[in-house]
Design an enzyme around this catalytic site. Structure first.
Site, PDB file in Angstrom:
ATOM      1  CE  LYS A 292      -6.461   9.714  -8.179  1.00  0.00           C
ATOM      2  NZ  LYS A 292      -7.638   9.510  -7.322  1.00  0.00           N
TER       3      LYS A 292
ATOM      4  N   GLY B  45      -5.429   1.509   2.788  1.00  0.00           N
ATOM      5  CA  GLY B  45      -4.670   2.014   1.652  1.00  0.00           C
ATOM      6  C   GLY B  45      -4.087   3.380   1.959  1.00  0.00           C
TER       7      GLY B  45
ATOM      8  CB  THR C 104       4.034  -0.842   2.176  1.00  0.00           C
ATOM      9  OG1 THR C 104       4.084  -1.758   1.073  1.00  0.00           O
ATOM     10  CG2 THR C 104       5.449  -0.415   2.542  1.00  0.00           C
TER      11      THR C 104
END
Length: 269
Positions: free
Chosen positions: A65, A126, A151
């Site tokens: 995306k 996320g 992360t």
């Protein structure tokens, strides 16, 4: 006949071809829709070849995306704000126009589910393209967003990118968070692999609205975890249909019935 494709990796699980078949049947608009699993290093090569060979439009899913931004000649305001693209169409038969219908599709589904989505404390798990698509819309309704990610640097970066739109922050370890949230959104792809993010259930209570942007015939692994404390659990099937309907409108200038399409899709799967 217009040629339209879904680009992603993986796409084997996608219901987008079925949804577009439902749209086609309900609107009497005939077009081809195929899904293309693109190797992660070959996105630009494959997608450019598709449009050069007469492709009219495309849906973009994980993990492309953000890359799709750079494929487009023109971008809508929604795509610019989200810094990601989930739908592309030919514009004036000359340019590639990129849009993002994830946010408006998500809000439309919250309305359908009678979820209050203004001035709420929201946790987003996320920090990829899925999160990017919904954050601008959620900030538009004066929500306070906390974002976390495996992360943490990605969560930090995305909070910086969107801080000019409203109240958003990142948290390094959500398990150390003592407050509970009104809405928890799983914007990771963990559910595809039947996994859940590493979370403590101290962030959820019986009134928490839990939403997995993934979907499954049965409860996703994330929603199974949520159901231990909350009954307000929903997967992303309604959002999928809603964002697809807005994509359809971009390609054909006609809006299919979202509610009817959801009912038919549930019978199909």
């Amino acid at each position: 006949m217009k040629k339209i494709a879904l680009f992603g990796n993986p796409v084997y699980h996608s219901k987008s071809p079925i949804i577009n078949k439902i749209f086609s049947n309900n609107t009497n608009i005939i077009y081809s829709y195929t899904k293309v699993n693109i190797p992660k290093k070959n996105f630009f090569t494959v997608s450019k070849n598709f449009f050069y060979s007469g492709g009219y439009g495309a849906n973009i899913t994980l993990p492309f995306k953000k890359k799709a931004l750079h494929l487009c000649d023109l971008l809508t305001k929604r795509a610019i704000l989200s810094k990601s693209v989930n739908v592309i169409t030919r514009f004036k038969n000359k340019y590639l126009l990129g849009d993002n219908t994830d946010g408006i599709g998500f809000i439309n589904d919250l309305k359908r589910l009678f979820c209050c989505y203004t001035k709420k404390k929201i946790l987003i798990i996320g920090a990829g393209g899925a999160a990017r698509g919904i954050i601008p819309q959620l900030l538009l309704y004066h929500n306070k967003i906390t974002i976390t990610n495996r992360t943490i640097e990605k969560a930090k970066n995305i909070s910086k990118e969107f801080k000019n739109l409203g109240k958003i922050k990142y948290i390094k370890d959500i398990n150390l968070c003592k407050k509970k949230f009104d809405i928890i959104i799983n914007a990771t792809s963990c559910s595809i692999n039947n996994k859940i993010p590493k979370l403590s259930d101290n962030i959820i209570n019986s009134k928490t609205f839990c939403y997995d942007m993934m979907y499954s015939k049965n409860k996703t692994s994330f929603l199974k975890w949520c159901s231990k404390k909350s009954m307000n659990i929903y997967d992303g099937l309604g959002m999928l249909v809603s964002q697809a309907a807005y994509s359809f409108f971009l390609w054909h200038n006609k809006m299919p019935s979202i509610d009817l399409s959801i009912k038919i899709l549930k019978k199909c799967i």
